[in-house]
Scaffold this active site. Structure first.
Site, PDB file in Angstrom:
ATOM      1  N   HIS A   1      56.343  11.627  68.138  1.00 48.69           N
ATOM      2  CA  HIS A   1      56.601  12.607  67.085  1.00 48.69           C
ATOM      3  C   HIS A   1      57.319  13.822  67.657  1.00 48.69           C
ATOM      4  O   HIS A   1      57.685  13.839  68.840  1.00 48.69           O
ATOM      5  CB  HIS A   1      55.315  12.976  66.338  1.00 48.69           C
ATOM      6  CG  HIS A   1      54.267  13.623  67.199  1.00 48.69           C
ATOM      7  ND1 HIS A   1      54.435  14.842  67.800  1.00 48.69           N
ATOM      8  CD2 HIS A   1      53.027  13.205  67.551  1.00 48.69           C
ATOM      9  CE1 HIS A   1      53.355  15.170  68.473  1.00 48.69           C
ATOM     10  NE2 HIS A   1      52.481  14.187  68.355  1.00 48.69           N
TER      11      HIS A   1
ATOM     12  N   HIS B   1      56.311  15.243  71.188  1.00 57.02           N
ATOM     13  CA  HIS B   1      56.808  14.455  72.325  1.00 57.02           C
ATOM     14  C   HIS B   1      58.312  14.618  72.464  1.00 57.02           C
ATOM     15  O   HIS B   1      58.845  14.707  73.567  1.00 57.02           O
ATOM     16  CB  HIS B   1      56.507  12.966  72.132  1.00 57.02           C
ATOM     17  CG  HIS B   1      55.073  12.657  71.860  1.00 57.02           C
ATOM     18  ND1 HIS B   1      54.648  12.107  70.679  1.00 57.02           N
ATOM     19  CD2 HIS B   1      53.969  12.851  72.606  1.00 57.02           C
ATOM     20  CE1 HIS B   1      53.341  11.950  70.719  1.00 57.02           C
ATOM     21  NE2 HIS B   1      52.895  12.406  71.868  1.00 57.02           N
TER      22      HIS B   1
ATOM     23  N   CYS C   1      34.114  13.152  74.244  1.00 56.18           N
ATOM     24  CA  CYS C   1      35.015  12.966  73.095  1.00 56.18           C
ATOM     25  C   CYS C   1      35.924  11.785  73.386  1.00 56.18           C
ATOM     26  O   CYS C   1      36.650  11.787  74.390  1.00 56.18           O
ATOM     27  CB  CYS C   1      35.867  14.212  72.838  1.00 56.18           C
ATOM     28  SG  CYS C   1      37.147  13.889  71.588  1.00 56.18           S
TER      29      CYS C   1
ATOM     30  N   CYS D   1      39.715  12.739  73.274  1.00 55.27           N
ATOM     31  CA  CYS D   1      40.251  13.450  74.440  1.00 55.27           C
ATOM     32  C   CYS D   1      40.028  12.682  75.735  1.00 55.27           C
ATOM     33  O   CYS D   1      40.556  13.084  76.777  1.00 55.27           O
ATOM     34  CB  CYS D   1      39.593  14.811  74.609  1.00 55.27           C
ATOM     35  SG  CYS D   1      39.785  15.892  73.213  1.00 55.27           S
TER      36      CYS D   1
ATOM     37  N   CYS E   1      34.059  18.394  69.011  1.00 56.82           N
ATOM     38  CA  CYS E   1      35.180  18.539  69.939  1.00 56.82           C
ATOM     39  C   CYS E   1      36.059  19.708  69.478  1.00 56.82           C
ATOM     40  O   CYS E   1      36.473  19.744  68.320  1.00 56.82           O
ATOM     41  CB  CYS E   1      35.997  17.253  69.958  1.00 56.82           C
ATOM     42  SG  CYS E   1      37.604  17.482  70.723  1.00 56.82           S
TER      43      CYS E   1
ATOM     44  N   HIS F   1      39.597  17.991  68.435  1.00 54.73           N
ATOM     45  CA  HIS F   1      39.675  17.041  67.320  1.00 54.73           C
ATOM     46  C   HIS F   1      38.732  17.367  66.164  1.00 54.73           C
ATOM     47  O   HIS F   1      38.805  16.736  65.110  1.00 54.73           O
ATOM     48  CB  HIS F   1      39.340  15.625  67.806  1.00 54.73           C
ATOM     49  CG  HIS F   1      40.383  15.060  68.704  1.00 54.73           C
ATOM     50  ND1 HIS F   1      40.416  15.303  70.051  1.00 54.73           N
ATOM     51  CD2 HIS F   1      41.454  14.274  68.438  1.00 54.73           C
ATOM     52  CE1 HIS F   1      41.451  14.681  70.583  1.00 54.73           C
ATOM     53  NE2 HIS F   1      42.099  14.061  69.628  1.00 54.73           N
TER      54      HIS F   1
ATOM     55  N   LYS G   1      48.066  22.591  64.683  1.00 53.74           N
ATOM     56  CA  LYS G   1      48.726  21.802  65.718  1.00 53.74           C
ATOM     57  C   LYS G   1      49.028  20.414  65.175  1.00 53.74           C
ATOM     58  O   LYS G   1      48.218  19.828  64.478  1.00 53.74           O
ATOM     59  CB  LYS G   1      47.840  21.680  66.952  1.00 53.74           C
ATOM     60  CG  LYS G   1      48.539  20.977  68.102  1.00 53.74           C
ATOM     61  CD  LYS G   1      47.568  20.404  69.113  1.00 53.74           C
ATOM     62  CE  LYS G   1      48.299  19.412  70.025  1.00 53.74           C
ATOM     63  NZ  LYS G   1      47.387  18.599  70.803  1.00 53.74           N
TER      64      LYS G   1
ATOM     65  N   LYS H   1      48.706  13.238  66.675  1.00 51.14           N
ATOM     66  CA  LYS H   1      48.584  11.925  66.076  1.00 51.14           C
ATOM     67  C   LYS H   1      47.259  11.785  65.350  1.00 51.14           C
ATOM     68  O   LYS H   1      47.181  11.238  64.261  1.00 51.14           O
ATOM     69  CB  LYS H   1      48.680  10.861  67.171  1.00 51.14           C
ATOM     70  CG  LYS H   1      50.078  10.749  67.716  1.00 51.14           C
ATOM     71  CD  LYS H   1      50.155   9.775  68.859  1.00 51.14           C
ATOM     72  CE  LYS H   1      49.755  10.404  70.187  1.00 51.14           C
ATOM     73  NZ  LYS H   1      50.433   9.812  71.332  1.00 51.14           N
TER      74      LYS H   1
HETATM   75  O1  ME8 Z   1      48.285  13.963  76.871  1.00 49.64           O
HETATM   76  N1  ME8 Z   1      53.640  20.478  70.338  1.00 49.64           N
HETATM   77  O2  ME8 Z   1      49.660  12.226  76.233  1.00 49.64           O
HETATM   78  P1  ME8 Z   1      50.052  12.619  74.736  1.00 49.64           P
HETATM   79  C1  ME8 Z   1      54.309  20.384  71.488  1.00 49.64           C
HETATM   80  N2  ME8 Z   1      48.893  10.807  78.295  1.00 49.64           N
HETATM   81  N3  ME8 Z   1      54.216  19.349  72.319  1.00 49.64           N
HETATM   82  C2  ME8 Z   1      53.409  18.357  71.988  1.00 49.64           C
HETATM   83  C3  ME8 Z   1      52.674  18.373  70.797  1.00 49.64           C
HETATM   84  C4  ME8 Z   1      52.825  19.503  69.945  1.00 49.64           C
HETATM   85  N4  ME8 Z   1      52.214  19.629  68.788  1.00 49.64           N
HETATM   86  N5  ME8 Z   1      51.970  17.238  70.725  1.00 49.64           N
HETATM   87  C5  ME8 Z   1      52.259  16.524  71.843  1.00 49.64           C
HETATM   88  C6  ME8 Z   1      48.800  12.876  77.076  1.00 49.64           C
HETATM   89  N6  ME8 Z   1      53.136  17.189  72.603  1.00 49.64           N
HETATM   90  C7  ME8 Z   1      48.605  12.192  78.398  1.00 49.64           C
HETATM   91  C8  ME8 Z   1      49.478  12.863  79.438  1.00 49.64           C
HETATM   92  S1  ME8 Z   1      50.447  13.067  81.914  1.00 49.64           S
HETATM   93  C9  ME8 Z   1      50.021  12.543  83.434  1.00 49.64           C
HETATM   94  C10 ME8 Z   1      49.350  12.306  80.827  1.00 49.64           C
HETATM   95  C11 ME8 Z   1      53.718  16.712  73.876  1.00 49.64           C
HETATM   96  O3  ME8 Z   1      50.721  11.429  74.181  1.00 49.64           O
HETATM   97  C12 ME8 Z   1      53.442  17.685  74.999  1.00 49.64           C
HETATM   98  O4  ME8 Z   1      54.328  17.429  76.050  1.00 49.64           O
HETATM   99  O5  ME8 Z   1      48.902  13.198  74.033  1.00 49.64           O
HETATM  100  C13 ME8 Z   1      52.048  17.293  75.406  1.00 49.64           C
HETATM  101  O6  ME8 Z   1      51.690  17.793  76.677  1.00 49.64           O
HETATM  102  C14 ME8 Z   1      52.187  15.793  75.379  1.00 49.64           C
HETATM  103  O7  ME8 Z   1      53.053  15.526  74.266  1.00 49.64           O
HETATM  104  C15 ME8 Z   1      50.871  15.067  75.199  1.00 49.64           C
HETATM  105  O8  ME8 Z   1      51.167  13.718  74.950  1.00 49.64           O
END
Ligand code: ME8
Length: 639
Positions: free
Chosen positions: A19, A22, A127, A130, A144, A147, A296, A299
């Site tokens: 989304h 990311h 959680c 998380c 949490c 969430h 925020k 997903k």
């Molecule tokens: O945390 N605003 O993966 P994830 C800005 N797998 N950036 C956002 C966002 C938002 N609302 N939502 C997500 C994980 N992001 C782990 C990471 S790393 C070794 C492991 C972006 O799929 C942002 O970069 O939940 C955030 O840090 C990341 O997606 C979290 O992605």
């Protein structure tokens, strides 16, 4: 000298589709990588997917798929999204790849052998969303904090990494490296957190509860905790420990994340690296959240803005521009489609698109400009200086990951060039053969400015920058070192480039326009007052409207309708014939400020050459000349 630069995004969870959040991280990573490549650095950009753990296992169960099948499907969705967004990653790591699992197991075994990992017992509020336990202090109303879902009490035997023993070292390291975490607020947050005692980190999960993970090499009853597994992607992807790529790039590693995963990156990861005998990364760059409707976007919350839907609708470059320009790196930002459209229209369609359209139209129309190029004047060197200032500001901003500041600096330059066009009035110079050399110089400056933009915009708007370079005939790969103005002394051949960023209303009205176009052409001719078909703003801007002062007026002999006016456009006097004699006495007009079309081709009426047209409205039998509701000097531009 090409300096190595290694940049990573988080590896994203494969429990859902990509989304806006990311996409933001990955786009700014891409822009940074492109900027560094443009500067001549040797860049390695890594992204990928995080595929183990409870969250993925649960999503797979819900989808009725084996976890690997879900991971394959969603990892491909991320990869495909980045391909469509034009992301220039050099590698794509998946934590289910053998090259990664091998490294995780080797690091675990090394730490176990060194006594850094022990078997212990743990009970806590967990959680599943998380993938972590929460301390009493962090829990909000038994839920949490992220969430807002109820937590589950879990007690189990697990392996622990002796993270607590690195607390003192980490504080010292952060103090000795003040720019390790930036912006500073996140460094302060971590230092604040480190004032409390640091706990050891549970790095395993019993297989009885979770099968989906990398088995511990020294105890088959457990799999690796997903964060311990995931963080190691940054070194496994470089081929730790022996690969040349690891030796080249690891000393220059910069991570890019959002604030949600600050703690694992700023605390677990440096301690893991230290314990494993590896250097700490160079820098952790942390951005804020994109919010939608004040909350925020995530997903699990479900208010996700689909990145791909937006780029399909508005184009990749517009999307990249908006997210980078709108969010101040480090702070949260709100996403609204209105703000997106507003910026697209103002910054891309108006400022940049118009400049490119005006400049390429003038250049494409230049006939023998190259033969006669006068020396640069103050106006030209001022534009060269604006380019130097913008480059310096953009370089400095990019060193800080301040994408919004870099773009603001480039747009300052675009504004300066637009003002330069207004001030030099190349279309007026073109009318005067004696001023050809000046016209040649002005056209050179414009071509030069376009060439500069074609390079400097490349990391941010790769498609548009490529089109600008093509229009000015640049085929060589862009290099920042070539973004230097003031070297051109011939007007190059330039192709007209308009509609680089169409205004959004135009797109919305296309349907109506098509419907009108389908009507019989006769209809419009029969009813001259019928609304005309929409035109692009560029078309309107080709009409040079000016404030004019009427200096003298007289009736044209033998004509019932015509008056002959002498008007001042500031530094120029003109004769204009106007068909208003039935509505105005000549004396009524003298001294009035009116609006004239200054770039109409001259026309001869009753033997008098008219060099312009006065604007007037009419309804039934009434006619009114357009005047100003407050005073402006003659010659002022009307738009
Ligand atoms: O945390 N605003 O993966 P994830 C800005 N797998 N950036 C956002 C966002 C938002 N609302 N939502 C997500 C994980 N992001 C782990 C990471 S790393 C070794 C492991 C972006 O799929 C942002 O970069 O939940 C955030 O840090 C990341 O997606 C979290 O992605």
């Amino acid at each position: 000298m090409s300096a190595p630069f290694y940049l990573t995004t988080p590896i994203y969870y494969v429990n859902a589709a990509p989304h806006l959040g990311h996409a933001y991280t990955t786009i700014v990573a891409d822009a940074m990588a492109r900027y560094r490549r443009l500067a001549g650095d040797r860049v390695w950009l890594l992204t990928g997917t995080d595929e183990h753990g409870d969250k993925i296992a649960q999503a797979a169960t819900r989808a009725g798929l084996p976890p690997q099948a879900l991971a394959d499907r969603n990892s491909s969705a991320f990869r495909e999204t980045w391909r469509r967004l034009g992301i220039t990653n050099d590698d794509y790591i998946r934590t289910t790849e053998p090259r990664h699992a091998r490294v995780v197991q080797a690091v675990l075994q090394g730490l176990r052998d060194a006594g850094e990992i022990y078997l212990g017992k743990y009970g806590g509020h967990y959680c599943f969303g998380c993938e972590r336990f929460y301390t009493e202090k962090e829990i909000v109303d038994g839920r949490c904090p992220d969430h807002q879902t109820p937590l589950t009490w879990i007690e189990e035997e697990n392996y622990f990494f002796r993270m607590s023993k690195y607390q003192g070292w980490l504080i010292e390291y952060l103090e000795a490296h003040p720019d390790l975490i930036r912006p500073e607020r996140y460094r302060n947050e971590i230092l604040g957190f480190l004032r409390e005692p640091l706990q050891d980190l549970s790095i395993s999960r019993p297989r009885s509860r979770l099968e989906w993970g990398i088995p511990l090499p020294f105890d088959e009853r457990f799999v690796t905790y997903v964060w311990f597994d995931a963080l190691l992607n940054y070194v496994s992807a470089l081929g730790w420990p022996d690969d040349e790529r690891f030796r080249t790039f690891w000393p220059h590693a910069q991570h890019l994340i959002a604030k949600d995963i600050l703690k694992p990156h700023a605390i677990y990861w440096p301690c893991m690296l230290k314990a494993a005998g590896l250097d700490v990364f160079r820098r952790l760059n942390v951005h804020g959240y994109w919010n939608v409707g004040g909350g925020k976007m995530s997903k699990s919350v479900g208010n996700v803005v689909e990145a791909l839907a937006l780029t399909d609708k508005y184009g990749n470059d517009a999307f990249r521009y908006f997210v980078m320009r709108e969010m101040t790196f480090g702070l949260d930002a709100d996403f609204t489609e209105e703000a997106f459209v507003g910026r697209l229209n103002a910054d891309l369609a108006n400022d940049l698109g118009n400049l490119v359209s005006r400049a390429t139209t003038l250049l494409a129309g230049a006939r023998d400009g190259e033969a006669t190029v006068g020396p640069p004047e103050e106006e030209d060197t001022a534009v060269h200086r604006a380019a130097v200032t913008a480059r310096a500001a953009a370089d400095e901003a990019m060193a800080d990951f301040a994408f919004q500041r870099a773009l603001a600096a480039i747009w300052e330059f675009i504004g300066a060039v637009n003002r330069y066009v207004d001030a030099t009035q190349p279309w007026a110079l073109a009318r005067d053969p004696a001023r050809r050399p000046r016209l040649g110089r002005v056209l050179c400056t414009l071509a030069d400015a376009l060439g500069w933009l074609g390079i400097v915009l490349d990391p941010f708007l790769p498609e548009a920058a490529g089109r600008i370079r093509a229009a000015v005939g640049v085929t060589a790969p862009p290099r920042l070192a070539d973004a230097v103005m003031g070297r051109l002394d011939r007007v190059p051949a330039v192709a007209r480039l308009s509609g680089l960023f169409p205004r959004i209303e135009d797109a919305a009205r296309t349907a109506g326009k098509a419907a009108r176009a389908a009507r019989p052409a006769r209809a419009a001719a029969d009813t001259p007052d019928a609304p005309a078909a929409p035109i692009a703003i560029e078309d309107f801007q080709r009409v040079d409207l000016r404030v004019a002062e009427v200096l003298a007026a007289e009736a044209v002999p033998k004509s019932r309708k015509l008056l002959r006016l002498t008007v001042s456009l500031g530094d120029e006097q003109r004769t204009v014939v106007a068909g208003i004699a039935e509505h105005y006495a000549p004396a009524d007009l003298v001294g009035k400020k009116v609006v004239v079309v200054a770039n109409l081709q001259p026309a001869t009426l009753m033997g008098i050459t008219s060099q312009g047209m006065i604007l007037a409205g009419s309804a039934d039998t009434k006619t009114a000349v357009l005047a100003l509701d407050r005073d402006l000097p003659a010659g002022a531009k009307v738009r």
